[in-house]
Write a protein that holds these residues in place. Structure first.
Motif, PDB file in Angstrom:
ATOM      1  N   TYR A 191       4.116  26.256  -4.381  1.00  0.00           N
ATOM      2  CA  TYR A 191       5.249  27.108  -4.012  1.00  0.00           C
ATOM      3  C   TYR A 191       6.231  26.414  -3.073  1.00  0.00           C
ATOM      4  N   ARG A 192       5.831  25.293  -2.466  1.00  0.00           N
ATOM      5  CA  ARG A 192       6.730  24.564  -1.570  1.00  0.00           C
ATOM      6  C   ARG A 192       7.428  23.383  -2.253  1.00  0.00           C
ATOM      7  N   VAL A 193       7.088  23.115  -3.495  1.00  0.00           N
ATOM      8  CA  VAL A 193       7.655  21.963  -4.209  1.00  0.00           C
ATOM      9  C   VAL A 193       9.182  21.993  -4.273  1.00  0.00           C
ATOM     10  N   PRO A 194       9.830  23.110  -4.622  1.00  0.00           N
ATOM     11  CA  PRO A 194      11.299  23.089  -4.708  1.00  0.00           C
ATOM     12  C   PRO A 194      11.977  22.681  -3.397  1.00  0.00           C
ATOM     13  N   ILE A 195      11.549  23.242  -2.272  1.00  0.00           N
ATOM     14  CA  ILE A 195      12.173  22.879  -0.994  1.00  0.00           C
ATOM     15  C   ILE A 195      11.796  21.451  -0.602  1.00  0.00           C
ATOM     16  N   ALA A 196      10.586  21.018  -0.948  1.00  0.00           N
ATOM     17  CA  ALA A 196      10.172  19.647  -0.644  1.00  0.00           C
ATOM     18  C   ALA A 196      11.025  18.638  -1.415  1.00  0.00           C
ATOM     19  N   ARG A 197      11.301  18.932  -2.672  1.00  0.00           N
ATOM     20  CA  ARG A 197      12.137  18.026  -3.476  1.00  0.00           C
ATOM     21  C   ARG A 197      13.545  17.949  -2.916  1.00  0.00           C
ATOM     22  N   LEU A 198      14.090  19.100  -2.539  1.00  0.00           N
ATOM     23  CA  LEU A 198      15.427  19.123  -1.956  1.00  0.00           C
ATOM     24  C   LEU A 198      15.461  18.360  -0.638  1.00  0.00           C
ATOM     25  N   ALA A 199      14.475  18.596   0.221  1.00  0.00           N
ATOM     26  CA  ALA A 199      14.429  17.915   1.522  1.00  0.00           C
ATOM     27  C   ALA A 199      14.272  16.413   1.349  1.00  0.00           C
ATOM     28  N   ALA A 200      13.465  16.001   0.381  1.00  0.00           N
ATOM     29  CA  ALA A 200      13.275  14.568   0.126  1.00  0.00           C
ATOM     30  C   ALA A 200      14.562  13.924  -0.365  1.00  0.00           C
ATOM     31  N   ALA A 201      15.275  14.616  -1.244  1.00  0.00           N
ATOM     32  CA  ALA A 201      16.557  14.086  -1.740  1.00  0.00           C
ATOM     33  C   ALA A 201      17.562  13.974  -0.609  1.00  0.00           C
ATOM     34  N   GLN A 202      17.630  14.990   0.243  1.00  0.00           N
ATOM     35  CA  GLN A 202      18.559  14.949   1.368  1.00  0.00           C
ATOM     36  C   GLN A 202      18.214  13.821   2.337  1.00  0.00           C
ATOM     37  N   VAL A 241       5.119  12.609  -0.354  1.00  0.00           N
ATOM     38  CA  VAL A 241       4.546  13.786   0.289  1.00  0.00           C
ATOM     39  C   VAL A 241       3.913  14.634  -0.814  1.00  0.00           C
ATOM     40  N   SER A 242       2.927  15.402  -0.454  1.00  0.00           N
ATOM     41  CA  SER A 242       2.253  16.281  -1.393  1.00  0.00           C
ATOM     42  C   SER A 242       2.142  17.650  -0.734  1.00  0.00           C
ATOM     43  N   CYS A 243       2.412  18.697  -1.495  1.00  0.00           N
ATOM     44  CA  CYS A 243       2.371  20.040  -0.914  1.00  0.00           C
ATOM     45  C   CYS A 243       1.917  21.052  -1.947  1.00  0.00           C
ATOM     46  N   SER A 244       1.729  22.280  -1.506  1.00  0.00           N
ATOM     47  CA  SER A 244       1.315  23.344  -2.417  1.00  0.00           C
ATOM     48  C   SER A 244       2.458  23.654  -3.389  1.00  0.00           C
ATOM     49  N   MET A 256       0.841  -1.195   0.000  1.00  0.00           N
ATOM     50  CA  MET A 256       0.000   0.000   0.000  1.00  0.00           C
ATOM     51  C   MET A 256       0.877   1.246   0.000  1.00  0.00           C
ATOM     52  N   LYS A 257       0.534   2.227  -0.829  1.00  0.00           N
ATOM     53  CA  LYS A 257       1.271   3.490  -0.901  1.00  0.00           C
ATOM     54  C   LYS A 257       0.736   4.437   0.170  1.00  0.00           C
ATOM     55  N   LEU A 258       1.632   5.020   0.949  1.00  0.00           N
ATOM     56  CA  LEU A 258       1.251   5.919   2.026  1.00  0.00           C
ATOM     57  C   LEU A 258       2.026   7.220   1.939  1.00  0.00           C
ATOM     58  N   GLY A 259       1.381   8.315   2.304  1.00  0.00           N
ATOM     59  CA  GLY A 259       2.049   9.604   2.291  1.00  0.00           C
ATOM     60  C   GLY A 259       1.262  10.636   3.074  1.00  0.00           C
ATOM     61  N   ILE A 260       1.770  11.855   3.078  1.00  0.00           N
ATOM     62  CA  ILE A 260       1.075  12.956   3.731  1.00  0.00           C
ATOM     63  C   ILE A 260       0.917  14.098   2.737  1.00  0.00           C
ATOM     64  N   CYS A 261      -0.006  15.000   3.045  1.00  0.00           N
ATOM     65  CA  CYS A 261      -0.199  16.152   2.178  1.00  0.00           C
ATOM     66  C   CYS A 261      -0.458  17.394   3.025  1.00  0.00           C
ATOM     67  N   GLY A 262      -0.488  18.523   2.381  1.00  0.00           N
ATOM     68  CA  GLY A 262      -0.726  19.777   3.082  1.00  0.00           C
ATOM     69  C   GLY A 262       0.577  20.441   3.473  1.00  0.00           C
ATOM     70  N   GLU A 263       0.510  21.318   4.456  1.00  0.00           N
ATOM     71  CA  GLU A 263       1.695  22.054   4.883  1.00  0.00           C
ATOM     72  C   GLU A 263       2.786  21.122   5.390  1.00  0.00           C
ATOM     73  N   HIS A 264       2.416  20.028   6.032  1.00  0.00           N
ATOM     74  CA  HIS A 264       3.413  19.071   6.505  1.00  0.00           C
ATOM     75  C   HIS A 264       4.195  18.459   5.352  1.00  0.00           C
ATOM     76  N   GLY A 265       3.535  18.306   4.215  1.00  0.00           N
ATOM     77  CA  GLY A 265       4.182  17.727   3.046  1.00  0.00           C
ATOM     78  C   GLY A 265       5.253  18.615   2.438  1.00  0.00           C
ATOM     79  N   GLY A 266       5.287  19.876   2.823  1.00  0.00           N
ATOM     80  CA  GLY A 266       6.299  20.791   2.303  1.00  0.00           C
ATOM     81  C   GLY A 266       7.314  21.233   3.341  1.00  0.00           C
TER      82      GLY A 266
END
Length: 85
Positions: free
Chosen positions: A68-79, A63-66, A37-47
């Motif tokens: 404008y938060r995608v660039p930092i979310a991608r970087l944080a996920a990679a890190q 994770v899913s986010c708004s 099963m695929k699990l994740g979070i969304c909203g402000e927590h996702g970014g």
């Protein structure tokens, strides 16, 4: 927040000790019932970088986010992924 009772806004950063423990339990029990099963979070927590790192350590898939938060979310996920390895 103004009185210093909390270190961060719980609507922006996931409480990894309280809510995070519930997320781990839910993921474990959900996958015991439905493996793969695929699990994740969304909203402000996702970014939020701290929440993203927690999600990686808890074994969530996404994770899913708004927008404008995608660039930092991608970087944080990679890190977080690199720290895991």
């Amino acid at each position: 927040m103004a009185k210093g009772l909390m270190q961060s806004d719980p609507f922006m950063t996931l409480d990894t000790e309280g809510v995070g423990e519930l997320v781990k339990i839910a993921a474990e029990r959900g996958r015991a019932t439905r493996p793969g099963m695929k699990l994740g979070i969304c909203g402000e927590h996702g970014g939020d970088p701290g929440s993203i790192a927690f999600c990686e350590s808890a074994g969530l898939d996404y994770v899913s986010c708004s927008p404008y938060r995608v660039p930092i979310a991608r970087l944080a996920a990679a890190q977080a992924t690199l720290r895991k390895k």
